[in-house]
Design a protein around this motif. Structure first.
Motif, mmCIF file in Angstrom:
data_model
loop_
_atom_site.group_PDB
_atom_site.id
_atom_site.type_symbol
_atom_site.label_atom_id
_atom_site.label_comp_id
_atom_site.label_asym_id
_atom_site.label_seq_id
_atom_site.Cartn_x
_atom_site.Cartn_y
_atom_site.Cartn_z
ATOM 1 N N ARG A 33 0.813 -1.215 0.000
ATOM 2 C CA ARG A 33 0.000 0.000 0.000
ATOM 3 C C ARG A 33 0.844 1.262 0.000
ATOM 4 O O ARG A 33 0.333 2.350 0.228
ATOM 5 C CB ARG A 33 -0.946 -0.007 1.208
ATOM 6 N N ARG A 34 2.135 1.112 -0.269
ATOM 7 C CA ARG A 34 2.993 2.282 -0.353
ATOM 8 C C ARG A 34 2.509 3.226 -1.436
ATOM 9 O O ARG A 34 1.944 2.806 -2.440
ATOM 10 C CB ARG A 34 4.424 1.850 -0.677
ATOM 11 N N THR A 35 2.772 4.489 -1.257
ATOM 12 C CA THR A 35 2.362 5.493 -2.244
ATOM 13 C C THR A 35 3.488 5.864 -3.194
ATOM 14 O O THR A 35 3.287 6.666 -4.103
ATOM 15 C CB THR A 35 1.900 6.773 -1.531
ATOM 16 N N ASP A 36 4.676 5.273 -3.005
ATOM 17 C CA ASP A 36 5.811 5.669 -3.835
ATOM 18 C C ASP A 36 6.223 4.581 -4.820
ATOM 19 O O ASP A 36 7.353 4.530 -5.278
ATOM 20 C CB ASP A 36 7.011 6.032 -2.959
ATOM 21 N N LEU A 37 5.311 3.670 -5.142
ATOM 22 C CA LEU A 37 5.660 2.606 -6.080
ATOM 23 C C LEU A 37 5.907 3.144 -7.478
ATOM 24 O O LEU A 37 6.703 2.606 -8.225
ATOM 25 C CB LEU A 37 4.542 1.557 -6.127
ATOM 26 N N ARG A 38 5.197 4.188 -7.831
ATOM 27 C CA ARG A 38 5.389 4.789 -9.147
ATOM 28 C C ARG A 38 5.947 6.195 -8.985
ATOM 29 O O ARG A 38 5.660 6.868 -7.987
ATOM 30 C CB ARG A 38 4.057 4.828 -9.914
ATOM 31 N N PRO A 39 6.724 6.665 -9.974
ATOM 32 C CA PRO A 39 7.298 8.006 -9.853
ATOM 33 C C PRO A 39 6.210 9.060 -9.695
ATOM 34 O O PRO A 39 5.142 8.969 -10.283
ATOM 35 C CB PRO A 39 8.043 8.178 -11.186
ATOM 36 N N THR A 40 6.491 10.054 -8.875
ATOM 37 C CA THR A 40 5.553 11.155 -8.709
ATOM 38 C C THR A 40 5.438 11.947 -10.004
ATOM 39 O O THR A 40 6.436 12.203 -10.668
ATOM 40 C CB THR A 40 6.025 12.083 -7.579
ATOM 41 N N ARG A 41 4.225 12.303 -10.363
ATOM 42 C CA ARG A 41 4.034 13.065 -11.593
ATOM 43 C C ARG A 41 4.711 14.424 -11.450
ATOM 44 O O ARG A 41 4.412 15.188 -10.541
ATOM 45 C CB ARG A 41 2.537 13.251 -11.858
ATOM 46 N N PRO A 42 5.647 14.738 -12.363
ATOM 47 C CA PRO A 42 6.341 16.027 -12.252
ATOM 48 C C PRO A 42 5.394 17.172 -12.539
ATOM 49 O O PRO A 42 4.340 17.001 -13.154
ATOM 50 C CB PRO A 42 7.430 15.922 -13.331
ATOM 51 N N ASP A 60 -4.031 7.178 -19.442
ATOM 52 C CA ASP A 60 -5.477 7.429 -19.412
ATOM 53 C C ASP A 60 -5.795 8.719 -18.669
ATOM 54 O O ASP A 60 -6.760 9.416 -19.001
ATOM 55 C CB ASP A 60 -6.212 6.259 -18.751
ATOM 56 N N SER A 61 -4.993 9.044 -17.657
ATOM 57 C CA SER A 61 -5.217 10.291 -16.915
ATOM 58 C C SER A 61 -5.014 11.501 -17.813
ATOM 59 O O SER A 61 -5.769 12.480 -17.739
ATOM 60 C CB SER A 61 -4.268 10.362 -15.710
ATOM 61 N N ASP A 62 -4.000 11.448 -18.675
ATOM 62 C CA ASP A 62 -3.797 12.534 -19.635
ATOM 63 C C ASP A 62 -5.003 12.669 -20.552
ATOM 64 O O ASP A 62 -5.456 13.777 -20.851
ATOM 65 C CB ASP A 62 -2.543 12.276 -20.479
ATOM 66 N N LEU A 63 -5.508 11.537 -21.017
ATOM 67 C CA LEU A 63 -6.668 11.561 -21.906
ATOM 68 C C LEU A 63 -7.863 12.207 -21.222
ATOM 69 O O LEU A 63 -8.557 13.052 -21.811
ATOM 70 C CB LEU A 63 -7.006 10.140 -22.360
ATOM 71 N N ARG A 64 -8.102 11.837 -19.963
ATOM 72 C CA ARG A 64 -9.231 12.419 -19.236
ATOM 73 C C ARG A 64 -9.053 13.926 -19.071
ATOM 74 O O ARG A 64 -10.017 14.686 -19.207
ATOM 75 C CB ARG A 64 -9.379 11.745 -17.867
ATOM 76 N N ARG A 65 -7.826 14.366 -18.761
ATOM 77 C CA ARG A 65 -7.596 15.806 -18.611
ATOM 78 C C ARG A 65 -7.821 16.544 -19.927
ATOM 79 O O ARG A 65 -8.384 17.641 -19.946
ATOM 80 C CB ARG A 65 -6.165 16.055 -18.099
ATOM 81 N N LEU A 66 -7.386 15.966 -21.028
ATOM 82 C CA LEU A 66 -7.572 16.598 -22.335
ATOM 83 C C LEU A 66 -9.055 16.706 -22.680
ATOM 84 O O LEU A 66 -9.502 17.692 -23.268
ATOM 85 C CB LEU A 66 -6.847 15.803 -23.421
ATOM 86 N N ALA A 253 1.239 -6.775 -7.118
ATOM 87 C CA ALA A 253 0.642 -6.864 -8.450
ATOM 88 C C ALA A 253 -0.828 -6.471 -8.414
ATOM 89 O O ALA A 253 -1.316 -5.729 -9.283
ATOM 90 C CB ALA A 253 0.803 -8.279 -9.001
ATOM 91 N N ASN A 254 -1.534 -6.940 -7.402
ATOM 92 C CA ASN A 254 -2.954 -6.610 -7.289
ATOM 93 C C ASN A 254 -3.156 -5.124 -7.050
ATOM 94 O O ASN A 254 -4.081 -4.501 -7.601
ATOM 95 C CB ASN A 254 -3.573 -7.416 -6.146
ATOM 96 N N ARG A 255 -2.281 -4.518 -6.241
ATOM 97 C CA ARG A 255 -2.360 -3.079 -5.985
ATOM 98 C C ARG A 255 -2.182 -2.292 -7.295
ATOM 99 O O ARG A 255 -2.922 -1.353 -7.577
ATOM 100 C CB ARG A 255 -1.301 -2.698 -4.965
ATOM 101 N N LEU A 256 -1.193 -2.659 -8.092
ATOM 102 C CA LEU A 256 -0.939 -1.953 -9.351
ATOM 103 C C LEU A 256 -2.093 -2.139 -10.335
ATOM 104 O O LEU A 256 -2.449 -1.222 -11.072
ATOM 105 C CB LEU A 256 0.371 -2.446 -9.966
ATOM 106 N N LEU A 257 -2.688 -3.309 -10.367
ATOM 107 C CA LEU A 257 -3.846 -3.543 -11.229
ATOM 108 C C LEU A 257 -5.043 -2.717 -10.774
ATOM 109 O O LEU A 257 -5.803 -2.207 -11.597
ATOM 110 C CB LEU A 257 -4.199 -5.031 -11.249
ATOM 111 N N ASP A 258 -5.222 -2.585 -9.468
ATOM 112 C CA ASP A 258 -6.319 -1.762 -8.947
ATOM 113 C C ASP A 258 -6.167 -0.310 -9.385
ATOM 114 O O ASP A 258 -7.158 0.384 -9.642
ATOM 115 C CB ASP A 258 -6.369 -1.835 -7.416
ATOM 116 N N GLU A 259 -4.928 0.171 -9.451
ATOM 117 C CA GLU A 259 -4.680 1.563 -9.818
ATOM 118 C C GLU A 259 -4.876 1.813 -11.311
ATOM 119 O O GLU A 259 -5.045 2.959 -11.728
ATOM 120 C CB GLU A 259 -3.252 1.961 -9.429
#
Length: 434
Positions: A33-42, A60-66, A253-259
């Motif tokens: 459940r760590r929050t630093d598994l992926r790089p922080t969005r610059p 997908d987040s970029d697509l939603r913002r666009l 793996a399950n945590r990353l799939l959930d995200e």
């Protein structure tokens, strides 16, 4: 654990070394459940070049913002392929020539929009178009296959070099041109890659052809064969390290799939170890399995990426085949229409609930953006008698229409020949009552 060879005979005995076992189990849960598994969005960059050099992948987040953002200035959207020569002068010159050609063509096609802009907006638009050239002049594009960029004055600076190809396109419009990006993200879903050995595990993300390591776990474990010369308690202790490793790996793996709701799972490892890992994967994670690869310690990274991409292609082909099987059922039920004109008719009447489009299908046409009316022929909108605007591609308009109106969209990229009997496009309609 129920599978495997010598490991299968060793159960999880919670009566020995309970404190250590519980601490490891709790630690694994916290780690997952760590929050630093992926790089922080610059932070957002203030130029296209800075953003592309930040090496942020398109998501997908970029697509939603666009899609959801509002812009005070027309948006310039660029998709351009790169050849192997683009890292040297002749390749750059060819790309710049193509960009300039697309620029002149698009400005001519959007004259009705450009003429309505205020002088300051026209100046900003010219600057935005000029800035696109900087992306194709940088010296570090070798190995990339395309560039995607979105620019709108001071509000939007998004650019990325990708490891996958896109159709060449330049658009100037009040909204970002996201149809090719939507197709890319649908046909190249992200993958969580889990590589497991008896002593360590690595987790990767594969997104648009780019492989990035997320985390690594190491653990001291024994050989697969029980050493009878050692006391049973010690051997069970050593075997428990493998149980902990696999459980922690499954949780991550399950945590990353959930995200990442659209991500699929690829497992890499020896059959016996993967069989043990299966016991710890939650049902929802196992249901997103795209395929498996054997462990290959001597591989190079490029070959590993190619093999992973092949797994995704095979998975996509199987998914498309299963979805296309439903066409016969829809036809028998009388709710399938085929061909561009028939699909445009049900779309304009808001009767479409599912849409199948063959990859590569293109057709110019006409559109009324205000009333979401599409037509293959010039004319006037039947809802407010305004002249229809020309569009370079009705397929792009249909993709956008599907997104806006909640229509389930299937882009058939792997098996487009299956849609040839339907004119490359088919739609499922709602049942109409008398």
């Amino acid at each position: 654990m129920g599978k495997g060879n010598g490991m299968a005979a060793v159960g999880v005995n919670r009566s020995w070394e309970t404190a250590e076992q519980r601490e490891r189990t709790i630690g694994a849960a916290r780690r997952a459940r760590r929050t630093d598994l992926r790089p922080t969005r610059p932070p957002d960059a203030d130029t296209l070049l800075k953003d592309m050099r930040s090496q942020r992948s398109i998501t997908d987040s970029d697509l939603r913002r666009l899609i959801t953002a509002d812009f005070d200035q027309p948006v310039v959207s660029l998709y351009i392929n790169l050849s192997p020569d683009d890292a040297v002068a002749p390749g750059k010159a060819a790309r710049l020539e193509l960009l300039n050609s697309m620029r002149h063509s698009e400005l001519a096609a959007r004259r009705y929009l450009v003429d309505e802009l205020a002088p300051i907006q026209k100046q900003l638009l010219e600057r935005d178009l000029d800035e696109l050239e900087t992306l194709l002049e940088i010296p570090d594009l070798r190995g990339q296959r395309s560039v995607v960029a979105f620019k709108s004055g001071h509000q939007l600076h998004r650019a990325a070099a990708l490891h996958v190809r896109t159709p060449d396109a330049l658009r100037v419009n009040i909204d970002p041109y996201v149809a090719p990006l939507e197709t890319l993200l649908e046909t190249h879903p992200p993958a969580i890659v889990v590589e497991v050995e008896t002593e360590k595990a690595q987790l990767w993300t594969l997104r648009l052809g780019e492989l990035e390591e997320v985390d690594a776990i190491e653990s001291f474990v024994p050989t697969e064969t029980v050493d009878t010369s050692r006391p049973g308690k010690v051997q069970r202790h050593r075997l428990m390290h493998l149980v902990w490793l696999l459980k922690e790996t499954a949780q991550l793996a399950n945590r990353l799939l959930d995200e990442q709701p659209r991500a699929v799972l690829i497992l890499v490892g020896d059959e016996t170890v993967l069989a043990e890992l299966d016991e710890h994967l939650p049902k929802q994670a196992a249901g997103r399995l795209a395929g498996r690869l054997p462990l290959d310690p001597g591989r190079d990274r490029a070959e590993f990426e190619r093999r992973l991409e092949q797994v995704l292609r095979d998975h996509r082909r199987a998914e498309e085949a299963a979805e296309l099987e439903s066409l016969g059922e829809y036809l028998a039920a009388g709710v399938l229409v085929a061909g561009m004109d028939a699909v445009l008719d049900v779309a304009s009447r808001f009767l479409m609930r599912r849409l199948f489009i063959a990859g590569g299908l293109r057709q110019p046409g006409f559109v009324c953006k205000e009333h979401h009316y599409l037509s293959s022929a010039a004319g006037r909108c039947p809802f407010h008698d305004a002249e229809l605007f020309p569009t370079a591609d009705l397929v792009d308009e249909l993709v956008e229409f599907s997104r806006l109106h909640g229509v389930e969209l299937t882009m058939v990229e792997m098996l487009p020949e299956r849609l040839e009997p339907h004119g490359g496009i088919a739609a499922v309609t709602y049942r109409q009552t008398d």
